[in-house]
Design an enzyme around this catalytic site. Structure first.
Site, mmCIF file in Angstrom:
data_model
loop_
_atom_site.group_PDB
_atom_site.id
_atom_site.type_symbol
_atom_site.label_atom_id
_atom_site.label_comp_id
_atom_site.label_asym_id
_atom_site.label_seq_id
_atom_site.Cartn_x
_atom_site.Cartn_y
_atom_site.Cartn_z
ATOM 1 N N HIS A 90 57.963 52.501 40.156
ATOM 2 C CA HIS A 90 59.057 52.971 40.410
ATOM 3 C C HIS A 90 60.361 52.685 39.831
ATOM 4 O O HIS A 90 61.240 53.782 39.537
ATOM 5 C CB HIS A 90 59.306 52.292 41.926
ATOM 6 C CG HIS A 90 58.715 52.577 43.040
ATOM 7 N ND1 HIS A 90 57.320 52.186 43.027
ATOM 8 C CD2 HIS A 90 58.896 53.107 44.221
ATOM 9 C CE1 HIS A 90 56.920 52.960 44.451
ATOM 10 N NE2 HIS A 90 57.778 53.350 45.128
ATOM 11 N N LYS B 253 51.675 46.954 53.050
ATOM 12 C CA LYS B 253 51.508 45.927 54.092
ATOM 13 C C LYS B 253 52.789 45.282 54.248
ATOM 14 O O LYS B 253 53.489 44.960 53.329
ATOM 15 C CB LYS B 253 50.188 45.015 53.618
ATOM 16 C CG LYS B 253 50.736 44.366 52.566
ATOM 17 C CD LYS B 253 49.309 42.979 52.287
ATOM 18 C CE LYS B 253 49.531 42.351 50.927
ATOM 19 N NZ LYS B 253 48.573 41.562 50.687
#
Length: 197
Positions: free
Chosen positions: A39, A104
């Site tokens: 990212h 998650k």
């Protein structure tokens, strides 16, 4: 009772608006796998005027880091990683049409607001089941940043990848609903045991 959906990428707004927290989704098509370093690299390059290395509109980002593929298999273990670390980068991709992320754990409150604003969703995949999830991967390739190793940008093709809607496009929060449900169960048992003396 949860519902089941069979979806294929790229996702449209009509797909995400049909989903509610707790729905089970079997997703086929392309996923783009990225973690923290991936990212950061994409945002740095975008700031320099470079094009992103994958088509973001309608795409699904999977927060994971695959292990090396064993012989004759497309991928090694590919379980989800903790999503909250990617929260600071989410707005950038949602503004460019990202429709869903997979990971998650719980995320920040700001993420729920962003998902509502951009009509997107957050899926969770089963943690600790990376080898099982790998059985739904048809193929894998490195798209960019090979120097980052397991944090390179990968493109996966999956078939019926099993997911659960954790945050929907209406502010729904599966984690919060779970806490309320368990609090009610606890209070019921506490009251019952108190009355029985």
């Amino acid at each position: 009772m949860s519902r089941e959906f069979i979806l294929k990428t790229p996702l449209g707004i009509e797909d995400t608006l049909a989903l509610r927290v707790g729905d089970r989704v079997f997703l086929s098509g392309e996923l783009y796998v990225a973690r923290d370093a991936t990212h950061r690299r994409m945002l740095e390059e975008a700031a320099q005027g470079k094009e992103l290395p994958f088509p973001v509109h309608g795409a699904v980002l999977y927060y994971a880091g695959p292990t090396p593929a064993p012989p004759y298999e497309p991928v090694g273990s590919i379980g989800p990683t903790t999503s909250r670390r990617m929260d600071p980068y989410l707005s950038f991709f949602l503004e460019r049409g990202l429709r869903a992320t997979i990971g998650k754990g719980e995320r920040g409150e700001e993420v729920k607001k962003l998902l509502e604003k951009h009509k997107a969703v957050y899926f969770i995949a089963c943690g600790g089941a990376g080898a099982y999830l790998a059985t739904f991967v048809v193929s894998q390739e490195i798209l960019a940043y090979e120097d980052l190793g397991a944090q390179a940008l990968f493109r996966l093709v999956v078939k019926d990848f099993p997911l659960l809607v954790a945050y929907d496009a209406f502010g729904g929060d599966l984690f919060e609903e779970g806490k309320i449900r368990h609090r009610k169960i606890f209070l019921y048992h506490w009251e019952t045991s108190r009355k029985e003396g």
